[in-house]
Structures are given as C-alpha cells and as structure tokens.
Design a protein around this motif. Sequence first.
Motif, PDB file in Angstrom:
ATOM      1  N   GLN A   1      34.653 107.300  24.763  1.00 44.81           N
ATOM      2  CA  GLN A   1      35.979 107.846  24.474  1.00 44.81           C
ATOM      3  C   GLN A   1      36.490 107.501  23.080  1.00 44.81           C
ATOM      4  OE1 GLN A   1      35.280 106.256  27.338  1.00 44.81           O
ATOM      5  NE2 GLN A   1      36.075 107.369  29.076  1.00 44.81           N
ATOM      6  N   GLY A   2      35.755 106.755  22.300  1.00 47.30           N
ATOM      7  CA  GLY A   2      36.243 106.399  20.969  1.00 47.30           C
ATOM      8  C   GLY A   2      35.993 104.939  20.681  1.00 47.30           C
TER       9      GLY A   2
ATOM     10  N   SER B   1      43.836 101.152  28.965  1.00 45.51           N
ATOM     11  CA  SER B   1      44.625 102.329  28.616  1.00 45.51           C
ATOM     12  C   SER B   1      46.010 102.204  29.230  1.00 45.51           C
ATOM     13  CB  SER B   1      43.925 103.584  29.150  1.00 45.51           C
ATOM     14  OG  SER B   1      44.637 104.742  28.825  1.00 45.51           O
TER      15      SER B   1
ATOM     16  N   ASP C   1      43.536 108.147  25.881  1.00 47.07           N
ATOM     17  CA  ASP C   1      43.584 107.772  24.472  1.00 47.07           C
ATOM     18  C   ASP C   1      44.704 106.776  24.179  1.00 47.07           C
ATOM     19  OD1 ASP C   1      45.650 109.484  24.907  1.00 47.07           O
ATOM     20  OD2 ASP C   1      45.171 110.876  23.283  1.00 47.07           O
TER      21      ASP C   1
ATOM     22  N   ASN D   1      44.268 103.599  24.593  1.00 42.90           N
ATOM     23  CA  ASN D   1      43.508 102.355  24.648  1.00 42.90           C
ATOM     24  C   ASN D   1      44.037 101.282  23.703  1.00 42.90           C
ATOM     25  OD1 ASN D   1      41.492 103.476  26.464  1.00 42.90           O
ATOM     26  ND2 ASN D   1      40.874 104.705  24.715  1.00 42.90           N
TER      27      ASN D   1
ATOM     28  N   VAL E   1      46.405 106.655  20.002  1.00 41.84           N
ATOM     29  CA  VAL E   1      46.507 108.067  19.632  1.00 41.84           C
ATOM     30  C   VAL E   1      46.602 108.280  18.128  1.00 41.84           C
ATOM     31  CG1 VAL E   1      47.607 108.634  21.821  1.00 41.84           C
ATOM     32  CG2 VAL E   1      49.026 108.120  19.842  1.00 41.84           C
TER      33      VAL E   1
ATOM     34  N   TYR F   1      41.144 111.562  18.143  1.00 41.73           N
ATOM     35  CA  TYR F   1      42.015 111.843  19.273  1.00 41.73           C
ATOM     36  C   TYR F   1      42.967 112.997  18.969  1.00 41.73           C
ATOM     37  CZ  TYR F   1      40.431 107.381  21.135  1.00 41.73           C
ATOM     38  OH  TYR F   1      39.667 106.348  21.606  1.00 41.73           O
TER      39      TYR F   1
ATOM     40  N   THR G   1      41.233 101.002  14.408  1.00 39.96           N
ATOM     41  CA  THR G   1      40.460 101.197  15.634  1.00 39.96           C
ATOM     42  C   THR G   1      39.568 100.004  15.941  1.00 39.96           C
ATOM     43  OG1 THR G   1      38.635 102.326  14.506  1.00 39.96           O
ATOM     44  CG2 THR G   1      40.456 103.688  15.294  1.00 39.96           C
TER      45      THR G   1
END
Length: 674
Positions: free
Chosen positions: A19-20, A26, A34, A36, A190, A195, A205
Amino acid sequence: QLQTPINEIGAEFENEFPQGNTNYLSWPALYGIDQNTCRMRGLWIGCKNFYDPVEKKLKGVKVIGSGPRDASDRVNQIFEKEIKLVGRNLHPVVIVDDQKASALDNYDNLDSLDENLPADRMVIVKFNTSIGISVTKKVYAFSQPNHDDYIIHEYIFKNTGIYNRAGDVYKQTLKDVWFYFVYRYAFAGVTSSGYGSTWGAFSSTWGNSTINHAFGFNPNSPEFTDPNSPTYNMRGFYSWYGPNRDRPVSYDEDWGCPNESEDGVLGSAKFAGCVTLHADISAKDKNDDIFQPKTTWFIGSDITAMQANVSQYDEVFMGDRYDIMSEGHAPRQHDEVVGNDYPINYTDPRRQTGGGTSQGQGFGPYTLEYGDSIRIVFAEAVTGLSWEMARIVGNNWLQWRNNSPSKPPLILPDGSQTQNHNLYKKLWVYTGKDSILKVFKSAMKNFNNNLNIPQPPPPPKTFKVTSGGDRIKLEWSDNATSWPHFNGYVIYRAEGRVLDYRTTYEKIFECDKSNVVHSFDDKTAKRGFDYYYFIQTKDDGTQNDIEPGKPLYSSPFWTITTRPATLQRPPVTTTLDSVRVVPNPYDIRARIYQFGAQSQYDRIAFYGLPPVCKLKIFTERGDLIWEKDHTNGSGDELWDSLTKYGQIISSGIYILYVETPDGRSVFRKFVVIR
C-alpha cells in the motif's frame, strides 16, 4: 477506528505490504488505508553466553530478530507455526443493490468464533526461534468507541529449547535475556505521493522528520508518582510529525503538514505510540515491574544495526544490537534534543538521522531456565485531530497566511484567541498529545479490568441499501432490540466519496427505542450522485465507562457501504411501450463496453419499467428460468444472466415478460451470444 495488518513472524517489516511506504496503523480507518502512521516495527531477542547447538559452540552474545527490515537469514531465525483470526461475532452482511458492499468482506475472514472473547477481534501468532525461545503473540482489537483507537499486544516468551524449523530441542538456561521492540513511525499518510495527493515531502514517508518522546521510565519521578501529572502511573512513548525541511514552507508553518497551495487541510496532525501495561518482574515473579522497559533510547532508523543484511552468527553485529537493546535511558529525550531545528546531526553514530529516528523499548535483563516464560503486554495507539477539525484549523490558518480580507477568528483549544496563525495551528496539532495520553489511560483501564468493558448494542446483522427512482431505501435487521440498554439507531450518509480523507458524513436519520423502525427512505438524495451510508446502534448512555451519560454507539465500520447507491431512472407509469432490454443482442465479447467496471457480471438491464411489476424470463421454448418482483419504484432492473438456480445462461433467444398489478403485460424478445 484503528486497523493494521499483523503478520506471522512477530513484527511487521518495511515494505511487507504494497500500500505504500507507510504500511501500518491506519487511523482513522473510516477514511481508508492511506491513513497509515507506521513504516515498520521490529522485535529482537538477545542473550549472553549462549551455547549455539547449530555451531556447537558457546557464543558471548546471541541476537535474533524479526524486522524492522526483512532479511534472507530471517527464515533461519523465525519458524512460523500458526496465525489465526478469532472473532466474537461475524461482521454484518452489507448489501447495496443486491451486491456485497462491505470492506470487511475482503479481509475479515474468521478462523474461529468465540462468543466469550473479551475483544471484538484477536489475532493469535505462534512461532519458534533459533535462540530457543518460543513466542505466543496475541493482538486484541476493540470497536467500542472509547477503545477503538488502540490495539493491545500480548507476548509470552517461553524457553522451550526449540532452535530450528525441524523442532529439535536443546535445553539450557538463558541468561541476560532482553526483548526489544522498535518502532519507525511516519506520518505522511495522505500527503505522500502515491496516494493521489502530493503536497507533503516524500521524505516524510520514511519518518525523516518524526519526533519521539519517552516518559515514565523513572517511577520515582513526579511525572510518574503525582496524580496530577498527565503521565501519572504510565510508562511509554509517543511520536508525531515534526516540520520537514523538504517542504516549501517555513518550520513554524509546517506543523501538521498543511496543504498550503489549496485548502490548508492538515495531513499529518496525528500522534502514535505505545504504553506498557505489564512486564513480568522475573520468570518466577509475575507481578508487574514498573521499572520496565529499562531501555528507552531513540535510535537512527538507517544505522547498520537496523539494516536487513543480518547474521545470527556474526558476533560483532549481534553485539551491536545487544548494546542497543540494553543501553538504558537517554539523558535527554529526542524532542528535547531536537528543539526547533530538525533534522540535526548527532555525534553518536547510533542517532544519525539520515533516515529519521525510531523509538526503542527494551525489556530485561531476564534469566529463563528451561520451561520458564516472560509475559509483556503493551497497547499501541494512534489519535489526533479529526479530519473535520484538520480542515477547519487548516483553512483558518491558510486565510490568515494569505491575508484574506475576511479572516476568521483564531480560537485556541483553551477558548482564548490569538492573531498568531502559526501558533494557532501548532497548538491545535499539539492537542494530539493530550488525546493520545487519554487513549493510553483508556487502554490501561481496559487492561486492569481484564478487558471487561461495557459494550454498545450490536450492529444490525444485515444492512441493505436499494437504489430507487424517487428514493434510496435502507433496511436493517432488528437483532439489537433485545440488548438490555438498546435505544435506537442513527444513519449517516456521504456523497460522492467513501474511504477517503475528503469524505464528509452527515446524519440523515435517528430514532429512539420509543419510535424504533427498521427501514428508512432517503428522499433527499439527488439524481446523478453516488451515496454511501452506515448505520449505528446506540444505547441509553448508562453504560459509558469513560464519559458517563454519553450513549455508546456501535462502530460505523461494521456497516459502512463501499458500493454507491443512486437514484435510478424514474418509472414509466402510463404505458408499457417503453420497456426495453439493453444491450440487445448481448454479446459477451463486447461486455467491457456495456456497463464499464461492472460488466464482468454479465449484466443485462431492463429499462422503461413501471414502478411496481413482476418480471419473468423464459427460454424460447417457454421454460421459466428467472423471476423477480420489481418494487423499488424505479424504471430500471438489472439481471446478472444467472438462472434462479445460479446457472449461467447459454447462447440463445430469451423472452422477458413484464406484468403490472392491474393486469397489463408486455413481452420483449432478446438475444444472448456467448
């Protein structure tokens, strides 16, 4: 409100899920995955003077690990046995226009039911390790609104002597044993590219600007012993987003990571962390040791000891990890060292911040004879500003920053006013600190009560939404009415978006026990829009364990719909001449062009229908293969090309028969090419 994947090896490592860059924790989950806040977790287990039955020699130090990055040697250190999801009840059946429409359908697949489970969900993980310690991990999750912002991790570490995947046993006493948990929180969420929103710095991130604060590690200090202290009787840590140098705004402007080029919304106004609930004094004394954890140092996230290229036979590398696990408490906390200049360079190589800073929690040292065990329990939590407040505060800040002629008053959390828009935003972001300490206290109360918390009435077992021509009809089951303190329902609706941080919900219906119903017609929906709903049950307010008098509600996530409902075409009331079959002929080779993303369902539509009628489909020779009462008041009905017995129809000629309650009828012939 809080969701996270749990794996079978003890800790969730970096990039385990697709998911990234930030894959875990989350919050708030009502607005999608998104949200997280954690990039990775790590679990290390180490001891001194370990006789290694593989190498057949005594080693000065032995350390094995799961995370924070995965390593090729991990399969020789962690030996998975079991992972299982247990639930107290099944999640509700949520249907929109005869199709399943719950996000829970994708992953809430229980391995077993336990009506006496104290939590709503429990994940059980069991694995052995090459250090001879077997691990049983339980993760508890709750949907009660006072307890849905945290999960409880319970670890039992037992000296079984099992040291390989085959289950071979070597019995020995393990001395100077440490259990080390490390967390790399990252609050890009986000705001991160990937995202659909890119106003945040990509370095966020991986937690490049994350700030950490440990507390309660000195049980003799006033912060621990004073009942008026916000951290009274608590030991743990919390982390949050610090201003990032890669952002095109100043340090003072970046608190909460505002979207300065659009609406000012705060993308990172969240706090995450852990509070210790229990740690055995020793293998023989199972009382809680208030001096644990004994290591609370922060640590550079990209130093060598945190990397993936690990070896359980390299004593230099393991010695470095063991020193980190057991190094005690920092003389100054990370946020105190950082001050107003972050990131900074440390002279201590363990604190270098090229990849940001993680927070460690080390428990030990313990002695475990063969058969001994140690139990460690902690809660992991996330909270902060709601998306509603993140929009309000961010927009107010932006209007002052842009010197708007109609600047709103800046009301601080304590009710006073200021004209310093940066201070205004920062103080609102900092309310997350108070919020997470409040969540920690709720978790402690829950744990001290043996997870026995009052429950709201259960959600309806079924929640059905049906699109119509002049209304969208909502229906639900009445199973909650037998709950002792049941007092009705509330329904919320979102327009256009779901599981997205930009989604807003409005309450469109409420009833009490005195006027309870189990259906509702949404007549305020507008044609051309997609609508999403959730329903909550509520009690009478007498059971609330945190805010007495305030009703407890079932979680919205139980029933939130993830498929859109719409107002359909209006019915034809004067004639049956407009009844038609679309497409006709139906050619499977062209279905991708017929109903878009839904075309995989072999969809055939019947248009121009009266508001109420009976539909029947016959084969060319007159066999009845499907029928339905059309009662939703629209002019549309959809058919998935299945017979009433669930068989896919074959190529051929078929006949639609439409009959109204007053006896009028019409036939329509159509062709199917498969």
